[in-house]
Design an enzyme around this catalytic site. Structure first.
Site, PDB file in Angstrom:
ATOM      1  CB  THR A 109      -0.926   0.054   1.247  1.00 30.68           C
ATOM      2  OG1 THR A 109      -1.456   1.385   1.376  1.00 30.68           O
ATOM      3  CG2 THR A 109      -0.212  -0.280   2.541  1.00 30.68           C
ATOM      4  CG  ASP A 113      -2.631   4.481   2.245  1.00 33.48           C
ATOM      5  OD1 ASP A 113      -2.451   5.339   1.360  1.00 33.48           O
ATOM      6  OD2 ASP A 113      -3.668   3.804   2.342  1.00 33.48           O
ATOM      7  CG  ASP A 136      -2.232   2.384   6.323  1.00 35.07           C
ATOM      8  OD1 ASP A 136      -1.671   1.486   5.658  1.00 35.07           O
ATOM      9  OD2 ASP A 136      -3.434   2.663   6.206  1.00 35.07           O
TER      10      ASP A 136
END
Ligand code: F6P
Length: 325
Positions: free
Chosen positions: A128, A130, A132
């Protein structure tokens, strides 16, 4: 149970480096004597029986490509018991004994649920932009997205500076501020407005009251897309109402950030993690995500990777503040 065949799928938002991960899992698995099946369109393809034999040639010439050759999807049906049962039947039909899932938070949550209901060893790879996922310093795709952000901001800076404007540039990240914060440092932006500290301080007021224009006439602020920050549009609206002296503009980078050829760092990370996923299955590991901590490969139980919020490094915020005087 002896594993003979490994299935691989990509799920959720595509990320640069997913192809390098598919290549690495496929070749490492074949190298170790496993058979490999590529599953198209993530969990959707597992339910709909979109499965193909993968040989080493299937992953030739893809390390440099963004996106995912296996395609990807966000699959509602896999969140139902019925959908997961069907997925398991398709796995059995193709004699797939173990799965490697490349994806973000939602994809690994699906994997954990699936593994709790059926006897399937699953290894996740964090894919990803992100960044995260808890338990790994980097996710596959994050470095490429950061570089894309930097490239874009460098260009916007020309206009910001020529017109002496205040630019709010919105970047992705879902609920996390990693892309905004590190993107701001990499591009020399004046500030990053991120969800992690949105509830603690009014970042916009603080920025303006601290006299962010003491030494310059233009400024660039990176804004994480989360609703908690107000987004770039929301902040620009506030400036127009509360500080009308500034000439403000907004750029939303959007899906530009998800595409493109992966950086060397993402290719290497994906290659290492893909090989580590096969090693983990060989060792009898299951229901873990591969992570990198201090440049070492680690195994992170799904429960940890998904449940915990990954903290931002507050030192980075201080650095950004110091460098924007
Ligand atoms: O998780 C990756 C991501 O790009 C997030 O940063 C963003 O919030 C979301 O996916 C966008 O998803 P979609 O492409 O489905 O609109």
């Amino acid at each position: 149970m002896e594993i003979k065949t490994i299935g691989i799928l990509t799920s959720g938002g595509d990320a640069p480096g997913m192809n390098a991960a598919i290549r690495s899992v496929t070749r490492s698995a074949i190298f170790s004597g496993f058979k490999v099946k590529g599953i198209y369109r993530g969990y959707r393809g597992l339910i709909d029986d979109e499965v193909a034999d993968f040989k080493t040639q299937n992953v030739s010439n893809i390390i440099q490509q963004g996106g995912t050759i296996l395609k990807t999807a966000r699959c509602k049906e896999f969140t139902t018991e019925e959908g997961r049962k069907r997925a398991f039947e398709v796995m059995r039909k193709h004699e797939i004994d173990a799965l490697v899932v490349v994806g973000g938070d939602g994809s690994l949550t699906g994997a954990r649920q699936f593994a709790s209901e059926f006897d399937v060893p699953i290894v996740g790879l964090p894919g990803t932009i992100d960044n995260d996922l808890y338990g790994t310093d980097h996710t596959i795709g994050y470095d490429t997205a950061l570089n894309t952000i930097m490239w874009c901001v460098d260009r916007i800076r020309d206009t910001a500076s020529s017109h002496e404007r205040l630019f709010f540039i919105e970047v992705m990240g879902r609920n996390a501020g990693f892309l905004a914060l590190n993107g701001a440092i990499a591009s020399g932006a004046e500030a990053a407005i991120i969800p992690e500290i949105s509830t603690e301080v009014d970042q916009l007021a603080e920025l303006i009251q601290n006299g962010f224009r003491k030494s310059k006439n233009s400024s660039i602020v990176l804004v994480a897309e989360s609703p908690v920050t107000g987004g770039a549009m929301g902040l620009a609206e506030r400036v127009r109402n509360e500080y009308p002296q500034y000439d403000t503009r907004v750029t939303i980078l959007g899906h530009l950030q998800r595409g493109g050829s992966p950086t060397a760092q993402d290719r290497i990370l994906a290659s290492r993690m893909g090989a580590a996923a096969v090693d983990a299955l060989l060792e009898g590991q299951r229901n873990i995500m591969i992570g990198d901590r201090n440049d070492e490969i680690v195994y992170v139980p799904f429960n940890k990777a998904i449940k915990n919020d990954k903290p931002i490094d507050r030192e980075l915020l201080k650095t950004l503040k110091r460098l924007s005087i």
